[in-house]
Design a protein around this motif. Structure first.
Motif, PDB file in Angstrom:
ATOM      1  N   ALA A 116       0.826  -1.207   0.000  1.00 42.02           N
ATOM      2  CA  ALA A 116       0.000   0.000   0.000  1.00 42.02           C
ATOM      3  C   ALA A 116       0.862   1.259   0.000  1.00 42.02           C
ATOM      4  O   ALA A 116       0.502   2.275  -0.592  1.00 42.02           O
ATOM      5  N   MET A 117       2.026   1.184   0.645  1.00 44.40           N
ATOM      6  CA  MET A 117       2.934   2.334   0.701  1.00 44.40           C
ATOM      7  C   MET A 117       3.875   2.407  -0.503  1.00 44.40           C
ATOM      8  O   MET A 117       4.689   3.321  -0.591  1.00 44.40           O
ATOM      9  N   ILE A 133      10.343  -7.235  -2.939  1.00 39.58           N
ATOM     10  CA  ILE A 133      10.767  -6.159  -2.035  1.00 39.58           C
ATOM     11  C   ILE A 133       9.847  -6.119  -0.821  1.00 39.58           C
ATOM     12  O   ILE A 133      10.313  -6.047   0.321  1.00 39.58           O
ATOM     13  N   TYR A 134       8.534  -6.205  -1.055  1.00 38.87           N
ATOM     14  CA  TYR A 134       7.574  -6.193   0.050  1.00 38.87           C
ATOM     15  C   TYR A 134       7.834  -7.365   0.990  1.00 38.87           C
ATOM     16  O   TYR A 134       7.865  -7.202   2.208  1.00 38.87           O
ATOM     17  N   ALA A 178      -0.166  -2.327  11.063  1.00 39.60           N
ATOM     18  CA  ALA A 178      -0.010  -2.636   9.645  1.00 39.60           C
ATOM     19  C   ALA A 178      -1.359  -2.729   8.946  1.00 39.60           C
ATOM     20  O   ALA A 178      -1.540  -2.171   7.855  1.00 39.60           O
ATOM     21  N   ALA A 179      -2.320  -3.395   9.565  1.00 36.72           N
ATOM     22  CA  ALA A 179      -3.636  -3.552   8.944  1.00 36.72           C
ATOM     23  C   ALA A 179      -4.341  -2.204   8.815  1.00 36.72           C
ATOM     24  O   ALA A 179      -4.921  -1.888   7.766  1.00 36.72           O
ATOM     25  N   GLU A 180      -4.289  -1.392   9.875  1.00 34.18           N
ATOM     26  CA  GLU A 180      -4.967  -0.090   9.856  1.00 34.18           C
ATOM     27  C   GLU A 180      -4.339   0.850   8.828  1.00 34.18           C
ATOM     28  O   GLU A 180      -5.039   1.520   8.066  1.00 34.18           O
ATOM     29  N   MET A 181      -3.014   0.899   8.783  1.00 34.25           N
ATOM     30  CA  MET A 181      -2.350   1.817   7.862  1.00 34.25           C
ATOM     31  C   MET A 181      -2.422   1.312   6.419  1.00 34.25           C
ATOM     32  O   MET A 181      -2.474   2.125   5.492  1.00 34.25           O
ATOM     33  N   ALA A 182      -2.458   0.009   6.212  1.00 34.11           N
ATOM     34  CA  ALA A 182      -2.652  -0.521   4.857  1.00 34.11           C
ATOM     35  C   ALA A 182      -4.032  -0.140   4.349  1.00 34.11           C
ATOM     36  O   ALA A 182      -4.197   0.250   3.185  1.00 34.11           O
ATOM     37  N   THR A 192      -8.616   6.478  -1.161  1.00 31.00           N
ATOM     38  CA  THR A 192      -8.361   7.527  -2.148  1.00 31.00           C
ATOM     39  C   THR A 192      -7.422   8.592  -1.583  1.00 31.00           C
ATOM     40  O   THR A 192      -6.446   8.974  -2.236  1.00 31.00           O
ATOM     41  N   TYR A 193      -7.699   9.058  -0.379  1.00 36.92           N
ATOM     42  CA  TYR A 193      -6.860  10.088   0.241  1.00 36.92           C
ATOM     43  C   TYR A 193      -5.460   9.537   0.541  1.00 36.92           C
ATOM     44  O   TYR A 193      -4.457  10.215   0.330  1.00 36.92           O
ATOM     45  N   GLY A 194      -5.390   8.305   1.013  1.00 41.35           N
ATOM     46  CA  GLY A 194      -4.103   7.670   1.295  1.00 41.35           C
ATOM     47  C   GLY A 194      -3.244   7.537   0.049  1.00 41.35           C
ATOM     48  O   GLY A 194      -2.023   7.739   0.095  1.00 41.35           O
ATOM     49  N   LYS A 195      -3.869   7.206  -1.074  1.00 41.68           N
ATOM     50  CA  LYS A 195      -3.121   7.094  -2.329  1.00 41.68           C
ATOM     51  C   LYS A 195      -2.544   8.439  -2.752  1.00 41.68           C
ATOM     52  O   LYS A 195      -1.440   8.514  -3.292  1.00 41.68           O
TER      53      LYS A 195
END
Length: 174
Positions: free
Chosen positions: A46-47, A83-84, A100-104, A110-113
């Motif tokens: 996700a990051m 890499i992940y 990890a689950a919350e931040m993923a 949309t905002y995170g992307k």
């Protein structure tokens, strides 16, 4: 005798330093499970950590530009999923499964992307906002206690994440 006094003075100075200068090791989970590693792997995806690896490569010191180009070439050959996966286990010692689950989940929104895009691309020019403006629903989501706790925990782990990226870069370059 003078060395002893200096050593004692240094020990007292270190002991009286404020907590902001002290680096405390992160609390390691007792057992790292497959689900925990999977959650951290999802967070890495996700990051878009392959882009962070490029920035680590760019900020590393090389004796020549040819060595830098060779490091970039080797990095480009590594699939992003690898890499992940290679970052996930060492980072699972620092990042909890809940974080990890919350931040993923957040970085997949949309905002995170938009924030991930800003992490790895040039900053806005003068007069433009430094961060995109979240909608009311996104602001409400970011005010949840679980998100606030996870966001702080991830921010605290940022140095460890970059360090593990550098360690991975060294392994890839060999």
């Amino acid at each position: 005798m003078m060395k002893l006094i200096k050593a004692l003075g240094l020990a007292v100075l270190i002991a009286t330093c404020s907590e902001s200068y002290a680096v405390a090791p992160a609390a390691a989970p007792a057992v790292i499970t497959n689900g925990h590693v999977r959650a951290v792997t999802d967070l890495m995806a996700a990051m878009q950590m392959e882009k962070m690896m490029r920035s680590v490569t760019g900020s590393s010191r090389y004796a020549s530009e040819q060595q830098r180009a060779a490091a970039y070439a080797k990095l480009e050959k590594v699939p992003k999923e690898q890499i992940y996966a290679r970052l996930a286990y060492p980072l699972a010692r620092t990042i909890s499964a809940e974080t990890a689950a919350e931040m993923a989940r957040f970085y997949s929104s949309t905002y995170g992307k938009k924030l991930v895009y800003l992490m790895y691309n040039s900053r806005p020019s003068f007069g433009e906002p430094a961060r995109p403006t979240p909608t009311a629903a996104e602001r409400k989501d970011m005010q949840r206690p679980a998100f606030i706790k996870a966001s702080k925990a991830l921010a605290d782990a940022e140095g460890v994440i970059r360090h593990e990226g550098f360690v991975l870069l060294q392994a890839i370059a060999k």
